[in-house]
Write a protein that holds these residues in place. Structure first.
Motif, mmCIF file in Angstrom:
data_model
loop_
_atom_site.group_PDB
_atom_site.id
_atom_site.type_symbol
_atom_site.label_atom_id
_atom_site.label_comp_id
_atom_site.label_asym_id
_atom_site.label_seq_id
_atom_site.Cartn_x
_atom_site.Cartn_y
_atom_site.Cartn_z
ATOM 1 N N ASP A 39 0.868 -1.183 0.000
ATOM 2 C CA ASP A 39 0.000 0.000 0.000
ATOM 3 C C ASP A 39 0.906 1.235 0.000
ATOM 4 O O ASP A 39 1.278 1.750 1.045
ATOM 5 C CB ASP A 39 -0.903 -0.043 1.235
ATOM 6 C CG ASP A 39 -1.849 1.130 1.338
ATOM 7 O OD1 ASP A 39 -1.815 2.017 0.458
ATOM 8 O OD2 ASP A 39 -2.620 1.163 2.305
ATOM 9 N N ARG A 42 -0.590 4.360 1.718
ATOM 10 C CA ARG A 42 -0.991 4.203 3.123
ATOM 11 C C ARG A 42 -2.476 4.521 3.355
ATOM 12 O O ARG A 42 -2.831 5.188 4.319
ATOM 13 C CB ARG A 42 -0.109 5.057 4.036
ATOM 14 C CG ARG A 42 1.367 4.691 3.963
ATOM 15 C CD ARG A 42 2.218 5.501 4.904
ATOM 16 N NE ARG A 42 1.764 5.417 6.277
ATOM 17 C CZ ARG A 42 2.096 4.468 7.144
ATOM 18 N NH1 ARG A 42 2.917 3.510 6.776
ATOM 19 N NH2 ARG A 42 1.640 4.471 8.385
ATOM 20 N N GLN A 44 -4.997 1.908 2.808
ATOM 21 C CA GLN A 44 -5.628 0.622 3.073
ATOM 22 C C GLN A 44 -6.535 0.124 1.954
ATOM 23 O O GLN A 44 -7.492 -0.599 2.198
ATOM 24 C CB GLN A 44 -6.370 0.650 4.417
ATOM 25 C CG GLN A 44 -5.435 0.929 5.564
ATOM 26 C CD GLN A 44 -6.139 0.907 6.899
ATOM 27 O OE1 GLN A 44 -7.243 0.412 7.023
ATOM 28 N NE2 GLN A 44 -5.479 1.429 7.914
ATOM 29 N N PHE A 46 -6.065 -0.862 -2.610
ATOM 30 C CA PHE A 46 -5.188 -0.962 -3.769
ATOM 31 C C PHE A 46 -5.444 0.197 -4.735
ATOM 32 O O PHE A 46 -6.591 0.532 -5.003
ATOM 33 C CB PHE A 46 -5.443 -2.297 -4.478
ATOM 34 C CG PHE A 46 -4.399 -2.656 -5.486
ATOM 35 C CD1 PHE A 46 -3.234 -3.276 -5.097
ATOM 36 C CD2 PHE A 46 -4.584 -2.367 -6.823
ATOM 37 C CE1 PHE A 46 -2.266 -3.613 -6.034
ATOM 38 C CE2 PHE A 46 -3.621 -2.698 -7.761
ATOM 39 C CZ PHE A 46 -2.454 -3.319 -7.364
ATOM 40 N N THR A 47 -4.381 0.828 -5.223
ATOM 41 C CA THR A 47 -4.481 1.895 -6.226
ATOM 42 C C THR A 47 -3.566 1.550 -7.403
ATOM 43 O O THR A 47 -2.832 0.559 -7.363
ATOM 44 C CB THR A 47 -4.037 3.257 -5.657
ATOM 45 O OG1 THR A 47 -2.633 3.206 -5.377
ATOM 46 C CG2 THR A 47 -4.830 3.633 -4.414
ATOM 47 N N SER A 50 0.034 1.046 -6.344
ATOM 48 C CA SER A 50 0.367 -0.061 -5.442
ATOM 49 C C SER A 50 1.136 -1.106 -6.234
ATOM 50 O O SER A 50 1.073 -1.139 -7.463
ATOM 51 C CB SER A 50 -0.910 -0.697 -4.887
ATOM 52 O OG SER A 50 -1.666 0.226 -4.155
ATOM 53 N N GLY A 118 -7.647 -4.482 5.138
ATOM 54 C CA GLY A 118 -6.395 -4.798 4.473
ATOM 55 C C GLY A 118 -5.441 -5.692 5.213
ATOM 56 O O GLY A 118 -4.506 -6.210 4.628
ATOM 57 N N GLY A 142 -2.828 -5.887 2.346
ATOM 58 C CA GLY A 142 -1.751 -4.955 2.042
ATOM 59 C C GLY A 142 -0.896 -4.535 3.227
ATOM 60 O O GLY A 142 -1.419 -4.146 4.269
ATOM 61 N N MET A 144 1.751 -1.686 4.518
ATOM 62 C CA MET A 144 1.882 -0.263 4.199
ATOM 63 C C MET A 144 3.343 0.150 4.073
ATOM 64 O O MET A 144 4.194 -0.274 4.856
ATOM 65 C CB MET A 144 1.184 0.581 5.261
ATOM 66 C CG MET A 144 -0.320 0.418 5.219
ATOM 67 S SD MET A 144 -1.212 1.643 6.183
ATOM 68 C CE MET A 144 -0.761 1.171 7.829
ATOM 69 N N CYS A 152 0.993 9.901 -4.838
ATOM 70 C CA CYS A 152 -0.258 9.517 -4.172
ATOM 71 C C CYS A 152 -1.261 10.664 -4.110
ATOM 72 O O CYS A 152 -2.472 10.427 -4.204
ATOM 73 C CB CYS A 152 0.022 8.991 -2.766
ATOM 74 S SG CYS A 152 0.800 7.354 -2.791
#
Length: 168
Positions: A39, A42, A44, A46-47, A50, A118, A142, A144, A152
């Motif tokens: 992550d 940070r 929590q 998924f982007t 990631s 997560g 995930g 972090m 981000c």
């Protein structure tokens, strides 16, 4: 019906019977699968920035609903795509089963959040829920990253969040 046809029908029946016995034997064999990611924002979830983690360890644990005693405990390790697969024998319909993060091999992305989403994923390990496939898919887990990536802020704005991940 001729002799050949009777032998053929008998053989087909025997094969069918053996197949049913084989299916019955594997009826209570399941595979819990999921992915582990870093992550990088940070937040929590998924982007697009990631990344999946290779070599991360997760633990599958089932506990009795009454009393909470552990009935199943197995670990798995992710491959290069961040995917793990843990074999689970037996039907665990009367138990609560979860997959949890254990360890990351990335020293810059090894923090577990103990609140929010997560860090754990609940899974149903039973044949009595109408799912024929023996594979049970867990939500992604995930770790972090120690520091957010600079990109981000832009990623979060695109998703409709402020810099801290709160909806705008």
């Amino acid at each position: 019906m001729g002799k050949f046809e009777m032998i053929l029908v008998s053989a087909l029946c025997l094969v069918s019977l053996l197949g049913a016995v084989s299916c019955q034997k594997d009826k209570d064999k399941f595979f819990v699968e999921g992915k582990v990611y870093c992550d990088t924002c940070r937040i929590q979830f998924f982007t697009k920035v990631s990344k999946f983690l290779e070599g991360a360890t997760v633990k599958l644990e089932c506990k009795d609903r009454e009393g909470g005693s552990v009935t199943l405990s197995k670990e798995g390790v992710t491959d290069k795509t961040g995917k793990y697969s843990i074999e689970a024998d037996g039907d665990h319909e009367e138990e609560v089963c979860e997959v949890a993060l254990v360890k990351s091999t990335d020293p810059d992305c090894n923090e577990k959040s103990e609140e929010g989403y997560g860090h754990k994923a609940r899974v149903s390990i039973t044949g009595n829920v109408g799912i024929i496939d023996p594979v049970r898919h867990a939500n992604p887990l995930g770790f972090m990253k120690k520091e957010k990536l600079p990109e981000c802020k832009e990623v979060l704005r695109e998703l409709g969040f402020d810099d801290e991940g709160n909806p705008v």
